[in-house]
Every structure is written in structure tokens, then in C-alpha cells.
Design a protein around this motif. Sequence first.
Motif: not given
Length: 92
Positions: A33, A35, A37, A39, A61-62, A64-67, A86
Motif C-alpha cells: 500500500s 506504507y 504502520i 501500532k 490515506d494514513l 484517515k486510517t489513524l483518525d 477530514k
Amino acid sequence: MAVKYTKNFLDKLENIFASSEYHLRYEKGNFKSGYCILKETKIVIVNKYFTLEGKINALLDLLKTLDFNPQSFENQKQQDFLNELKQTELKL
């Protein structure tokens, strides 16, 4: 908000990560993808061979993924920037 594929826009995205609890690193790797992560250690790794556009798309994209919560940032400009992001929909 329109996504601008400039070095300045990339710097703003990198500053969001610098102000968060995640560490952003650019490294070579075999990422499907673009990248990775980690966590548990709060490290985000982006493929360093990506073009400027690829790096910006991966960071968006990150985000949005990590919010990330905009209120968790002290800097008002970063809060506003994150709120705008956002509301942005990335079209690939």
C-alpha cells in the motif's frame, strides 16, 4: 479543500505527524500500500522511493486510517488543517 501536490503541502502533512504521537519515517521496503504502520511502537513508514504525489497520497490515506482528533493538537493552524483534510475526499 483541494489537494495540492507541492513540497509545502507535504511539509504540512509531515508536521501533523511530528505533532502527533506517531513517528514518520521514509524508508525503502516492499509495501503493497506504500506504507506500513507499526501500532505498538507508533511508527509510520512510507516508501521513500515514492514520488511527491505518492507520498502525499500515502500520508492522506494514513491520516484517515489513524483518525487523528484535531482537538488533540495544540497548534490552531494544525487543527484547522486537519479539519479541512477530514472533509477532503481523495480520488485516485
